[in-house]
Design a protein around this motif. Sequence first.
Motif, PDB file in Angstrom:
ATOM      1  N   CYS A 210      16.003  -9.454  -7.336  1.00 26.86           N
ATOM      2  CA  CYS A 210      15.904  -9.968  -6.218  1.00 26.86           C
ATOM      3  C   CYS A 210      14.269 -10.408  -6.015  1.00 26.86           C
ATOM      4  N   THR A 213      11.070  -8.195  -5.817  1.00 32.76           N
ATOM      5  CA  THR A 213      10.973  -7.973  -6.798  1.00 32.76           C
ATOM      6  C   THR A 213       9.981  -8.846  -7.407  1.00 32.76           C
ATOM      7  N   ALA A 280       7.672  -0.757  -4.926  1.00 33.35           N
ATOM      8  CA  ALA A 280       8.930  -1.278  -4.351  1.00 33.35           C
ATOM      9  C   ALA A 280       9.156   0.301  -3.547  1.00 33.35           C
TER      10      ALA A 280
HETATM   11  S1  SF4 Z   1      16.227  -1.917  -3.293  1.00 33.77           S
HETATM   12 FE1  SF4 Z   1      14.377  -3.112  -2.945  1.00 33.77          FE
HETATM   13  S2  SF4 Z   1      13.607  -3.366  -5.094  1.00 33.77           S
HETATM   14 FE2  SF4 Z   1      15.518  -2.807  -5.174  1.00 33.77          FE
HETATM   15  S3  SF4 Z   1      17.265  -4.363  -4.816  1.00 33.77           S
HETATM   16 FE3  SF4 Z   1      17.159  -3.461  -3.228  1.00 33.77          FE
HETATM   17  S4  SF4 Z   1      15.431  -4.768  -2.028  1.00 33.77           S
HETATM   18 FE4  SF4 Z   1      14.883  -5.062  -4.289  1.00 33.77          FE
END
Ligand code: SF4
Length: 301
Positions: A210, A213, A280
């Motif tokens: 993503c 990340t 995150a």
């Molecule tokens: S929760 Fe956060 S780190 Fe996980 S996929 Fe979604 S945006 Fe990306």
Amino acid sequence: MIQVQLNKPIIEIASSAGWCFGVERIVEMAEKLLAQRAPDEPVYCLGELIHNPQEVARLRAKGMVFVKSHEELPPLEPGQRRKVLIRAHGVAPSVKKILREKGYEIFDGTCPLVTIPHRFAREIVEQGYRLVIMGDREHPEIQGILGEVEGLNARVDVIPGPEAIEALQIKASDRVGLISQTTHPFEKFAQLVGEVLKHALEVKAYNTICQATFDRQDAIRELAQRCDLVIVIGGRNSSNTCRLAEIASQYTVCYHIEDVSELKGAWLQGKRRIGISAGASTPTRCIEEVKTAIEHLSGCL
Ligand code: SF4
């Protein structure tokens, strides 16, 4: 006499440190459900909402009940309604089916970016390719993806990275489809795709890492190269936080802490530039606490 304190370090917080969009969204959903519940009504959550112990404790105190799996959810009386929240990591379709059969009202907080590898995993298998997932087999996100292709007749492998390619035993006639856990490093995925290409007949690869990340990993790589110490804050069970610490350690001294209580003054001695980053699922509050503690310990305040 004017006392001048020398050697105060410069403290830098990595850009894009802390909560990502998926975490903000799920915490907002949890808060809303808790605010709307009747006084004695529990709101269940499958697994820890996010990989941050302080945040989980805060929501537990507000009435959220965390269960490890659907098996821990109590059976409902006829006509009784209970709410269950699915966290950002998502779950297998079979789990949602069980929840519905048990009579629970589902609030699905699966991050939209986590649904992408689910979709590609199914597509790869349905098109007759072997599926290779780069990720941690025990991670809930990977469990959800595996559940998506459960029962479909295909070989599915989960490996941590290119270093484990031998385990795949790829044959020259193999058609292989690759995806990655959303929080794994892009470089490792690109390397894995390259390695598989050397052995297989055909390769189909989807970059499912993503953007949040990407941004966090880029930012810490850049920060770590100009700092002589980096502190990474976040749960030890948080995959993306562990990756950040792993990346920073390639360039400088790095400590991974869960919160400010783990910070040690000795780490700061002689450091000129200290970087801070966070996973995150780490709230801004935790980042600020660590920054303030570093300022105190190194005499900046
Ligand atoms: S929760 Fe956060 S780190 Fe996980 S996929 Fe979604 S945006 Fe990306």
